[in-house]
Design an enzyme around this catalytic site. Structure first.
Site, PDB file in Angstrom:
ATOM      1  N   HIS A   1     -12.289  19.081  -6.560  1.00 35.36           N
ATOM      2  CA  HIS A   1     -12.831  20.436  -6.734  1.00 35.36           C
ATOM      3  C   HIS A   1     -11.865  21.421  -6.068  1.00 35.36           C
ATOM      4  O   HIS A   1     -11.176  21.086  -5.110  1.00 35.36           O
ATOM      5  CB  HIS A   1     -14.236  20.531  -6.139  1.00 35.36           C
ATOM      6  CG  HIS A   1     -15.259  19.845  -6.985  1.00 35.36           C
ATOM      7  ND1 HIS A   1     -16.218  20.510  -7.705  1.00 35.36           N
ATOM      8  CD2 HIS A   1     -15.438  18.527  -7.267  1.00 35.36           C
ATOM      9  CE1 HIS A   1     -16.958  19.646  -8.376  1.00 35.36           C
ATOM     10  NE2 HIS A   1     -16.517  18.426  -8.132  1.00 35.36           N
TER      11      HIS A   1
ATOM     12  N   CYS B   1     -21.750  19.959  -7.396  1.00 33.40           N
ATOM     13  CA  CYS B   1     -22.899  19.060  -7.229  1.00 33.40           C
ATOM     14  C   CYS B   1     -24.115  19.833  -6.728  1.00 33.40           C
ATOM     15  O   CYS B   1     -24.028  20.516  -5.708  1.00 33.40           O
ATOM     16  CB  CYS B   1     -22.527  17.952  -6.239  1.00 33.40           C
ATOM     17  SG  CYS B   1     -23.923  16.910  -5.762  1.00 33.40           S
TER      18      CYS B   1
ATOM     19  N   HIS C   1     -10.874  12.793  -8.621  1.00 34.87           N
ATOM     20  CA  HIS C   1     -11.778  13.869  -9.046  1.00 34.87           C
ATOM     21  C   HIS C   1     -11.793  14.910  -7.926  1.00 34.87           C
ATOM     22  O   HIS C   1     -12.270  14.634  -6.837  1.00 34.87           O
ATOM     23  CB  HIS C   1     -13.174  13.252  -9.254  1.00 34.87           C
ATOM     24  CG  HIS C   1     -14.270  14.223  -9.568  1.00 34.87           C
ATOM     25  ND1 HIS C   1     -14.875  14.282 -10.809  1.00 34.87           N
ATOM     26  CD2 HIS C   1     -14.899  15.158  -8.808  1.00 34.87           C
ATOM     27  CE1 HIS C   1     -15.826  15.218 -10.799  1.00 34.87           C
ATOM     28  NE2 HIS C   1     -15.860  15.749  -9.589  1.00 34.87           N
TER      29      HIS C   1
ATOM     30  N   ARG D   1     -20.571  17.706 -18.179  1.00 33.12           N
ATOM     31  CA  ARG D   1     -21.450  17.143 -17.137  1.00 33.12           C
ATOM     32  C   ARG D   1     -21.289  17.960 -15.841  1.00 33.12           C
ATOM     33  O   ARG D   1     -22.013  18.914 -15.608  1.00 33.12           O
ATOM     34  CB  ARG D   1     -21.119  15.649 -16.931  1.00 33.12           C
ATOM     35  CG  ARG D   1     -22.248  14.849 -16.311  1.00 33.12           C
ATOM     36  CD  ARG D   1     -22.319  14.935 -14.794  1.00 33.12           C
ATOM     37  NE  ARG D   1     -21.074  14.516 -14.150  1.00 33.12           N
ATOM     38  CZ  ARG D   1     -20.829  14.705 -12.853  1.00 33.12           C
ATOM     39  NH1 ARG D   1     -21.719  15.309 -12.076  1.00 33.12           N
ATOM     40  NH2 ARG D   1     -19.679  14.330 -12.327  1.00 33.12           N
ATOM     41  N   ASP D   2     -20.323  17.640 -15.039  1.00 30.03           N
ATOM     42  CA  ASP D   2     -20.141  18.326 -13.748  1.00 30.03           C
ATOM     43  C   ASP D   2     -19.973  19.832 -13.945  1.00 30.03           C
ATOM     44  O   ASP D   2     -20.503  20.644 -13.179  1.00 30.03           O
ATOM     45  CB  ASP D   2     -18.912  17.737 -13.042  1.00 30.03           C
ATOM     46  CG  ASP D   2     -18.872  18.031 -11.549  1.00 30.03           C
ATOM     47  OD1 ASP D   2     -19.621  18.901 -11.089  1.00 30.03           O
ATOM     48  OD2 ASP D   2     -18.097  17.370 -10.839  1.00 30.03           O
TER      49      ASP D   2
ATOM     50  N   ASN E   1     -14.868  22.413 -10.278  1.00 27.06           N
ATOM     51  CA  ASN E   1     -13.847  21.376 -10.432  1.00 27.06           C
ATOM     52  C   ASN E   1     -12.467  21.998 -10.591  1.00 27.06           C
ATOM     53  O   ASN E   1     -12.344  23.180 -10.899  1.00 27.06           O
ATOM     54  CB  ASN E   1     -14.121  20.574 -11.719  1.00 27.06           C
ATOM     55  CG  ASN E   1     -15.342  19.698 -11.635  1.00 27.06           C
ATOM     56  OD1 ASN E   1     -15.267  18.564 -11.224  1.00 27.06           O
ATOM     57  ND2 ASN E   1     -16.493  20.244 -12.021  1.00 27.06           N
TER      58      ASN E   1
END
Lengths: 309, 309
Positions: free
Chosen positions: A210, A241, A208, A15-16, A250
C-alpha cells in the site's frame, strides 16, 4: 541493482481497491471495469471475496460478478479472496478456479480481521488445502501485516519465517507477503524477502504493498532487487483493509506499470488502455483517485515550445 | 542493495517549493518557516533566488529574507539560486556565502528558462566562478532536465557527460543533477549516476527529484544505490519550475526523511519537528500539500485495539 525483464501484475482493484468505497458498486459496473482491464492486457484479477456481506458489503455481489465475467476472462486468472473454509466452500460451489486465502501474521490483526488466532487460521489452511485438491482449485496464500501491524508494530522475523514454513509445507501456488497498512520500507523488504527466498527457494513469492507513506514503488523496487517479479496492484491506487486502522490505497496499477515500462521491464499491459480504465474507475466510484499518471501523463509526453509574443 | 549510513538533506521549499504558489508569501512568513526548519535540524537551505522579480514574483524578497535569517542560520548553509552573472553579483553584494548556479542540459528548456543557449550558460559559469573565487563564495551547480526535458524528451548521455566534464573543470562544490519535471526512473538514475561517478570520482554529487509520477522516493533509492547521499527535498512536497510545463512538486522532505529513518539512515533532522513545520507550511500557503506523512503519520504509529461491543 538487479531488475527482472518481466513483471506479473495481479490486479486487485475489484477486491481490495473497492472494499473501502462508501458507494456500493453494482455488478454491471464491476463487469464493465473488468472488461476494460482485460482488454488492456491484465492477466490476473482478484475479482472479489467470499466474506460475510454484512462485514464487507462491497463484496456481496462477488459470486454474481464471477458468473458474469467467467467467459470474458479467457485464460486470465480469476482469483477469489477467502478468509475461512466457509468462503472457500462457497468459491468451490461456484467453480472458482483460483483461491487466495488470507490471514495475518499479527495475532491482534488476525483476531480483528477474521476473529481467529493465527494458529486457528493455519489449521483452517489444511482444510482449505484439502478442499482445493479435491476440487482442482489453485490455492494462493497471502500473509497480512507481514511488514508491520497497526496494533502490534513490526512482527518478528522468526514468527514470519515460522508461519511461511508451515504454509509452504502445503502445495500452494503463490505466497504473497502483504503490507496491509503501508508500513514497509525498502530495506526491510529487501532483507525479509532475501531471507525468505534463501530459506524457501522453490516457493513462488508475491508482494502486496500500500502507498500509505509514499513508499509503494520503492518497496516494489526493493522487492524486484530481492528477486520477486509478482506484484498486487490496484487501478487508481484505491483500497485498504476495513479492519486495519489507517489503511489507505494500494500501489496504483498505472503508476507501477509506467515505472516498469520506463525501466524497460515488460508487463503485458497497455498503459494507454489502462489509463482509459482508470478514467472509467473515477466515473464509477464518483471521485478522483490517487493515480499520478492520470494527472501527469507518461514521462515521454512532450509539450509544445511556447512561442514568444 | 547498498545504502549510506547518513544522508544530507538540502531543503529547497523556500525556493523551488514556493515559486509556483499563487499567493505571495511575505518575508516574515518565510522567516517563520525557516526558523521552524532550522530547529528541526535542517543544515542546508536553498532560501531563495536572485532572478528577475517580474519573472518569478515569489522570489522578489529573497535579499530581504537573507538579511533576516543570516544570524539565525548559525552554521547551516544558506544557498541562493542564480540563473546568471547578474544574479550572482547581487548575491555577492549581499555577502551570500553559497551560490547555486542553474542551467539546463536541454537547449530548448535553457532558452525558455534563462533565455540562453547551454553554451552561453557554460561560458557565463566561468565568469560566475571568477566572481565566487574573488568573494570567497562556495559555488554549486545544478543541471536542470538531466533526466529528461518536457520539450525535447531524454537528453543524450554523451551530451550530459560532456557538460558535466566542462563544469567539473572548475572548482565547484556540489554538482546536482536535477529532474526538473519528474521524468526520471530508477534504472536511468542508477545507470547515469554510476557512469558520472566513475568518470568524475572526485566530484561531490547531489540529486534533485520531483514526484510528478510518484517515482521520487524510488529515484532517491536508486541514487543512494549508485553512491549519492546528498538530496534536494522540499517540505510538504511543494514546488515546480514556472518555465517547464507539467512541473509539479519536489520530493517531500518529511516523506524522504521518514523513509530514510525507517531504513536506519541518519539525516540530522527530527521528524516530529519537521511535521510541525509542515503544518505551519499549510497554514502559510493556505492549502493542503502533497505530504503523505502529514496525513498518515509515521510507520511506527500504533492504534488502539477496538473493543467489541
Amino acid at each position: 541493482m538487479n531488475f527482472p525483464t518481466k513483471v506479473y501484475i495481479n490486479e486487485v482493484v475489484l477486491r481490495d481497491g473497492l472494499q473501502l468505497e462508501k458507494k456500493l458498486i453494482n455488478v454491471e459496473e464491476k463487469e464493465h471495469l473488468f472488461k476494460r482491464l482485460k482488454s488492456a492486457g491484465v492477466q490476473s484479477f482478484e475479482f472479489g471475496s467470499f466474506v460475510h456481506p454484512v462485514r464487507v458489503p462491497q463484496m456481496a455481489n462477488s459470486g454474481e460478478l464471477y458468473s458474469k465475467i467467467q467467459q470474458a476472462a479467457g485464460d486470465a486468472d480469476l482469483i477469489a479472496l477467502v478468509p475461512n473454509l466457509k468462503g472457500a466452500e462457497r468459491a468451490a460451489q461456484l467453480s472458482v478456479k483460483n483461491i487466495n486465502y488470507v490471514f495475518s501474521v499479527s495475532e491482534t490483526h488476525n483476531l480483528q480481521n477474521v476473529q481467529k488466532t493465527t494458529l486457528e487460521s493455519l489449521e483452517e489452511l489444511h482444510e482449505i488445502s484439502d478442499l482445493c485438491i479435491e476440487n482442482k482449485i489453485s490455492l494462493d496464500v497471502s500473509l497480512a501485516t507481514s511488514f508491520g501491524c497497526p496494533f502490534e508494530g513490526e512482527i518478528p522475523t522468526d514468527r514470519i519465517v515460522s508461519i511461511v514454513h508451515q504454509v509452504t509445507e502445503l502445495n500452494i501456488n503463490t505466497l504473497t507477503l502483504a503490507d496491509t497498512t503501508g508500513m514497509a520500507n525498502p530495506k526491510r523488504v529487501f532483507q525479509l524477502i532475501s531471507l525468505v527466498r534463501s530459506e524457501f527457494p522453490k516457493q513462488k513469492l508475491g508482494l502486496h504493498f500500500h502507498n500509505t507513506r509514499d513508499m509503494g514503488l520503492s518497496n516494489i523496487l526493493a522487492g524486484m532487487n530481492a528477486g520477486v517479479s509478482h506484484f498486487d496492484t490496484a487501478l487508481g491506487g484505491l483500497g485498504g483493509c476495513p479492519f486495519a486502522p489507517g489503511a489507505t490505497g494500494n500501489v496504483c496499477t498505472e503508476d507501477v506499470v509506467h515505472m516498469l515500462h520506463s525501466m524497460d521491464i515488460q508487463t503485458n499491459v497497455d498503459l494507454k488502455e489502462l489509463l482509459k480504465a482508470s478514467h472509467l474507475l473515477e466515473e464509477i466510484v464518483g471521485h478522483q483517485t490517487p493515480s499520478y499518471l492520470l494527472k501527469a501523463g507518461p514521462y515521454d509526453k512532450k509539450y509544445p515550445v511556447p512561442v514568444s509574443t
